[in-house]
Design a protein around this motif. Structure first.
Motif, PDB file in Angstrom:
ATOM      1  N   TYR A 147       0.888  -1.156   0.000  1.00 25.40           N
ATOM      2  CA  TYR A 147       0.000   0.000   0.000  1.00 25.40           C
ATOM      3  C   TYR A 147       0.931   1.212   0.000  1.00 25.40           C
ATOM      4  O   TYR A 147       1.760   1.342   0.898  1.00 25.40           O
ATOM      5  N   PHE A 165       1.706   5.493  -0.503  1.00 21.87           N
ATOM      6  CA  PHE A 165       1.123   6.806  -0.243  1.00 21.87           C
ATOM      7  C   PHE A 165       2.146   7.899  -0.571  1.00 21.87           C
ATOM      8  O   PHE A 165       3.348   7.708  -0.411  1.00 21.87           O
ATOM      9  N   TYR A 180       2.676  12.043   0.507  1.00 24.81           N
ATOM     10  CA  TYR A 180       2.262  13.156   1.337  1.00 24.81           C
ATOM     11  C   TYR A 180       3.107  14.374   0.973  1.00 24.81           C
ATOM     12  O   TYR A 180       4.262  14.239   0.545  1.00 24.81           O
ATOM     13  N   LYS A 185      -2.838   7.757  -3.111  1.00 26.36           N
ATOM     14  CA  LYS A 185      -2.436   6.433  -2.664  1.00 26.36           C
ATOM     15  C   LYS A 185      -2.712   5.392  -3.738  1.00 26.36           C
ATOM     16  O   LYS A 185      -3.583   5.572  -4.594  1.00 26.36           O
ATOM     17  N   PHE A 187       6.909  13.322   0.758  1.00 28.21           N
ATOM     18  CA  PHE A 187       7.247  12.056   1.395  1.00 28.21           C
ATOM     19  C   PHE A 187       6.475  10.916   0.753  1.00 28.21           C
ATOM     20  O   PHE A 187       5.258  10.999   0.569  1.00 28.21           O
ATOM     21  N   ARG A 218       3.138   0.619   3.304  1.00 32.74           N
ATOM     22  CA  ARG A 218       2.746  -0.359   4.285  1.00 32.74           C
ATOM     23  C   ARG A 218       2.571  -1.681   3.569  1.00 32.74           C
ATOM     24  O   ARG A 218       2.024  -1.716   2.461  1.00 32.74           O
ATOM     25  N   ASN A 239       1.285  -6.246  11.983  1.00 33.05           N
ATOM     26  CA  ASN A 239       0.973  -5.299  13.054  1.00 33.05           C
ATOM     27  C   ASN A 239      -0.504  -4.947  13.031  1.00 33.05           C
ATOM     28  O   ASN A 239      -1.132  -4.903  11.991  1.00 33.05           O
ATOM     29  N   ALA A 240      -1.011  -4.680  14.190  1.00 35.01           N
ATOM     30  CA  ALA A 240      -2.436  -4.379  14.288  1.00 35.01           C
ATOM     31  C   ALA A 240      -2.733  -2.964  13.831  1.00 35.01           C
ATOM     32  O   ALA A 240      -3.820  -2.670  13.384  1.00 35.01           O
ATOM     33  N   GLY A 241      -1.755  -2.104  13.947  1.00 31.59           N
ATOM     34  CA  GLY A 241      -1.986  -0.724  13.568  1.00 31.59           C
ATOM     35  C   GLY A 241      -1.692  -0.479  12.109  1.00 31.59           C
ATOM     36  O   GLY A 241      -1.048  -1.274  11.447  1.00 31.59           O
ATOM     37  N   ASN A 242      -2.145   0.643  11.610  1.00 30.61           N
ATOM     38  CA  ASN A 242      -1.945   1.006  10.217  1.00 30.61           C
ATOM     39  C   ASN A 242      -0.600   1.712  10.086  1.00 30.61           C
ATOM     40  O   ASN A 242      -0.524   2.834   9.615  1.00 30.61           O
ATOM     41  N   MET A 243       0.491   1.049  10.498  1.00 30.18           N
ATOM     42  CA  MET A 243       1.773   1.724  10.564  1.00 30.18           C
ATOM     43  C   MET A 243       2.380   1.885   9.183  1.00 30.18           C
ATOM     44  O   MET A 243       2.415   0.940   8.385  1.00 30.18           O
ATOM     45  N   LEU A 244       2.861   3.070   8.924  1.00 33.90           N
ATOM     46  CA  LEU A 244       3.528   3.389   7.675  1.00 33.90           C
ATOM     47  C   LEU A 244       5.024   3.544   7.892  1.00 33.90           C
ATOM     48  O   LEU A 244       5.451   3.998   8.951  1.00 33.90           O
ATOM     49  N   PHE A 267       8.025   5.729   6.302  1.00 36.43           N
ATOM     50  CA  PHE A 267       8.203   6.905   5.463  1.00 36.43           C
ATOM     51  C   PHE A 267       9.605   6.944   4.876  1.00 36.43           C
ATOM     52  O   PHE A 267      10.584   6.538   5.521  1.00 36.43           O
ATOM     53  N   GLY A 268       9.705   7.472   3.667  1.00 37.87           N
ATOM     54  CA  GLY A 268      10.998   7.805   3.102  1.00 37.87           C
ATOM     55  C   GLY A 268      11.544   9.067   3.751  1.00 37.87           C
ATOM     56  O   GLY A 268      10.871   9.715   4.547  1.00 37.87           O
ATOM     57  N   TYR A 306      -7.616   4.686  15.003  1.00 40.55           N
ATOM     58  CA  TYR A 306      -6.159   4.626  15.025  1.00 40.55           C
ATOM     59  C   TYR A 306      -5.572   6.019  15.211  1.00 40.55           C
ATOM     60  O   TYR A 306      -5.962   6.977  14.539  1.00 40.55           O
ATOM     61  N   TYR A 326      -1.552   8.061  16.152  1.00 42.65           N
ATOM     62  CA  TYR A 326      -0.107   7.860  16.077  1.00 42.65           C
ATOM     63  C   TYR A 326       0.622   9.105  16.574  1.00 42.65           C
ATOM     64  O   TYR A 326       0.124  10.224  16.419  1.00 42.65           O
ATOM     65  N   TYR A 330       4.486  10.755  15.883  1.00 43.72           N
ATOM     66  CA  TYR A 330       5.735  10.712  15.142  1.00 43.72           C
ATOM     67  C   TYR A 330       6.637  11.844  15.624  1.00 43.72           C
ATOM     68  O   TYR A 330       6.174  12.875  16.099  1.00 43.72           O
ATOM     69  N   TYR A 365       1.723   4.188  18.927  1.00 43.28           N
ATOM     70  CA  TYR A 365       0.459   4.223  18.230  1.00 43.28           C
ATOM     71  C   TYR A 365      -0.615   3.560  19.081  1.00 43.28           C
ATOM     72  O   TYR A 365      -0.313   2.871  20.063  1.00 43.28           O
ATOM     73  N   VAL A 411      -4.628   1.648  18.600  1.00 40.17           N
ATOM     74  CA  VAL A 411      -5.664   1.155  17.690  1.00 40.17           C
ATOM     75  C   VAL A 411      -7.059   1.340  18.269  1.00 40.17           C
ATOM     76  O   VAL A 411      -8.041   0.929  17.647  1.00 40.17           O
ATOM     77  N   ALA A 434      -5.746  -1.038   6.803  1.00 38.53           N
ATOM     78  CA  ALA A 434      -4.417  -0.728   6.285  1.00 38.53           C
ATOM     79  C   ALA A 434      -4.429   0.208   5.100  1.00 38.53           C
ATOM     80  O   ALA A 434      -3.445   0.874   4.822  1.00 38.53           O
ATOM     81  N   GLN A 467      -3.445   8.572   6.605  1.00 39.50           N
ATOM     82  CA  GLN A 467      -3.391   9.207   7.907  1.00 39.50           C
ATOM     83  C   GLN A 467      -3.563  10.710   7.754  1.00 39.50           C
ATOM     84  O   GLN A 467      -3.121  11.311   6.772  1.00 39.50           O
TER      85      GLN A 467
END
Lengths: 117, 113
Positions: A32, A34, A36, A49, A90, A94, A100-105, A107-108, B31, B33, B35, B48, B50, B98, B102
């Motif tokens: 996935y 994205f 930004y 995306k 950026f 993902r 992972n349970a979260g939607n963690m990304l 980043f470059g 969700y 987060y 950073y 983070y 959930v 997913a 964000q």
């Protein structure tokens, strides 16, 4: 593990010319992806995306990006740059199959786009 | 619709002081987060969540703590501030799943001297 690379710290382009900001990624499963944009002293704003489907994705402010699975790339493009496009861009990824349970990304490091009049 | 709001916008701390960065979202996102963005660098995930009552560590959690008592709020606590925590801190939220993007707050610029 997932990772993103933006090989250019800065891209310079003249107003009215096409622009490309490069992004390559690495994931175990399907990505996935994205893009930004961050203007000075502001938070990140979502541009576009790729989740599935057409490899050419269109987003905000006339930007588009092309997903290339064989080259593991997701380059950001715009046919005609504006001075107001100058900002920090950026790419993020993902892994669809991440555990992972979260939607963690991930980043470059970001690419600064400078559009000159 | 305010989106994601953060307070304060700027803060200077002395070494060893503590503070809480506030984050609130009004989009009913599960969700959330935190950073940090260091100069010339990308974003690194600190913590983070959930959902209310559930938090987990990200890539760089040391020196920070979080709580999530409501869906709307996700404060970040800095204990015993150190110069290495000088950074810009962004809070973000997203829908569950997913494929969702964000949404970011405007950031808090923190300097520890």
């Amino acid at each position: 593990a997932q990772s993103v690379a933006q090989p250019e710290d800065q891209v310079n382009v003249a107003e009215g010319n096409p622009l490309t900001v490069k992004c390559t990624y690495s994931v175990s499963g399907n990505p996935y992806l994205f893009w930004y944009v961050q203007y000075p002293n502001r938070g990140l704003q979502f541009l576009l995306k790729y989740i599935t489907g057409d490899n050419l994705v269109k987003g905000s402010y006339g930007f588009e990006a092309e997903f290339n699975k064989s080259q593991t790339s997701f380059h950001l493009k715009k046919p005609s740059a504006l001075v107001s496009d100058s900002a920090l861009y950026f790419c993020a990824v993902r892994d669809e199959e991440g555990d992972n349970a979260g939607n963690m990304l991930t980043f470059g490091g970001g690419t600064r786009l400078m559009v000159k009049p | 619709n305010a989106g994601v709001t953060q307070t304060p916008k700027f803060r200077i701390l002395k070494i060893g002081q503590s503070m809480t960065l506030q984050c609130t979202q009004d989009m009913n996102h599960n969700y959330m987060y935190w950073y940090r963005q260091d100069p010339g660098m990308g974003l690194k995930l600190i913590y983070y969540s959930v959902g209310a009552g559930i938090t987990d560590k990200g890539e760089v959690p040391n020196g920070y703590n979080v709580s999530r008592s409501t869906t709307e709020d996700f404060p970040l606590r800095l204990e015993l501030a150190a110069p290495s925590q000088t950074s810009v801190y962004f809070c973000a939220s997203s829908m569950t799943g997913a494929s969702y993007e964000q949404y970011f707050g405007p950031g808090t610029r923190l300097t520890v001297t």
